[in-house]
Design an enzyme around this catalytic site. Sequence first.
Site, PDB file in Angstrom:
ATOM      1  N   TYR A 135       0.823  -1.217   0.000  1.00  0.00           N
ATOM      2  CA  TYR A 135       0.000   0.000   0.000  1.00  0.00           C
ATOM      3  C   TYR A 135       0.858   1.269   0.000  1.00  0.00           C
ATOM      4  CZ  TYR A 135      -4.231  -2.713   1.085  1.00  0.00           C
ATOM      5  OH  TYR A 135      -5.287  -3.587   1.056  1.00  0.00           O
ATOM      6  N   LYS A 190       2.265 -15.116   2.759  1.00  0.00           N
ATOM      7  CA  LYS A 190       2.178 -15.913   1.523  1.00  0.00           C
ATOM      8  C   LYS A 190       3.616 -16.319   1.170  1.00  0.00           C
ATOM      9  CE  LYS A 190      -0.160 -17.549  -2.002  1.00  0.00           C
ATOM     10  NZ  LYS A 190      -1.051 -18.715  -1.848  1.00  0.00           N
ATOM     11  N   ASP A 222      -4.311 -17.572   1.970  1.00  0.00           N
ATOM     12  CA  ASP A 222      -5.484 -18.224   1.358  1.00  0.00           C
ATOM     13  C   ASP A 222      -6.114 -19.214   2.333  1.00  0.00           C
ATOM     14  OD1 ASP A 222      -3.005 -19.382   1.000  1.00  0.00           O
ATOM     15  OD2 ASP A 222      -3.438 -20.274  -0.939  1.00  0.00           O
ATOM     16  N   ASP A 246      -5.981  -6.031   5.882  1.00  0.00           N
ATOM     17  CA  ASP A 246      -7.112  -5.237   5.412  1.00  0.00           C
ATOM     18  C   ASP A 246      -8.270  -6.182   5.063  1.00  0.00           C
ATOM     19  OD1 ASP A 246      -8.670  -3.242   4.388  1.00  0.00           O
ATOM     20  OD2 ASP A 246      -7.411  -2.793   2.664  1.00  0.00           O
ATOM     21  N   ASP A 250     -11.807  -7.293   7.703  1.00  0.00           N
ATOM     22  CA  ASP A 250     -13.195  -7.079   7.271  1.00  0.00           C
ATOM     23  C   ASP A 250     -13.962  -8.405   7.246  1.00  0.00           C
ATOM     24  OD1 ASP A 250     -12.819  -4.401   7.028  1.00  0.00           O
ATOM     25  OD2 ASP A 250     -13.659  -4.257   5.013  1.00  0.00           O
TER      26      ASP A 250
END
Length: 362
Positions: A135, A190, A222, A246, A250
């Site tokens: 980001y 990952k 994942d 992020d 959520d």
Amino acid sequence: MKIAIVPGDGIGAEIIAEAIKVLNVLDLKFETEFALAGGVAYASHSHPLPEATLKLAREADAVLFGAVGDWRYDQLDRPLRPEQAILGLRKHLGLFANLRPAICYEQLVGASSLKPELVSGLDMLIIRDATGDVYFGQPRGRRTAVDGHFPGAQEGFDTMRYSRPEIERIAHVAFQAARERNRRLTSVDKANVLETSQFWRDIVTEVSKDYPDVEFDHMYIDNAAMQLVKAPRKFDVIVTGNMFGDILSDEAAMLTGSIGMLPSASLNASNQGLYEPSHGSAPDIAGKGIANPLATILSAAMMLRFSFNQADAANRIESAVKDVLASGLRTVDIYSEGTTKVGTCAMGDAVVASIRRKATAG
Ligand code: NAD
């Protein structure tokens, strides 16, 4: 304990008023000062984050924040829009650690999109680095590809990167938080594909040596996304980078089924923190006295725990919230048949009354 109170826009002032009511019943000594941010600040100072607000936030031990956002200012240039206030505070205070608990209260189990037997008793904490990763990594932009599948074509690109100190500091926050809970930490990455993630994994493993009392494992993003909807209760604390966090935070929030219940904390290196509900300024219900103040009240509890080392007072608030839900009181967002609908102020009063009752009984 100096607290900068920043109600912001929309329902901000209504929900913050209830959190202050609750803080005032705890017999703790606070110094509080109010400041403007968001659309209300733009209206009077032509800027969503006036210098005076920033100064107060810097000098305070903690910031208790309502929410910002007002459709009347949506046409302004991006740097002047209300939402820039919260982004500016995060940046200027160096709030790199974002903590979001996802708790499914027994009485609200039916509001989750998962089956009750999967979420009943859910109580987890997601800790996300909020200032690094793809980001913020440079370089980023658009260019003509020199290699890849289509050399010569236009392409967009970003840079995923993490430095050792960035990973170390968020890992320490996570291990320490796990120590205050059930002493289990899962680091999500990952590493099977990304160099940055392998580096993340190596550093978090190094830091784990300082916390032999915390049970620690790694999980690929994942798999973590899948496990969160398959068996969410197996998590205690998750630590992860900005992008994975992020998404996961959520996802976890939705498991609890109610945005009006979710607090959050953003901490910097000196444990100075900004505490706010996870929801926005809810302009559609502002001024009606029906907003749920519990996420903000629970954010105040997080403030006591993380910035002021007052775990006992934080527990008192959290326990009072559970009592109030058990008594059947509900604001409109969490209302279901057979419960009692109340407004913002009555919900705050009920939390205060429960704290008082327990203090008298104890
Ligand atoms: P929102 O979270 O404000 O509202 C989404 C829905 O949830 C609305 O129907 C609202 O009425 C309801 N809701 C939210 N909080 C509630 C509460 N405490 N009690 C009862 N109902 C509640 O999200 P949105 O509508 O997408 O955004 C509104 C404004 O808030 C926008 O300007 C957005 O940019 C801003 N926003 C600010 C923050 C922040 O300050 N950190 C975060 C998200 C959105």
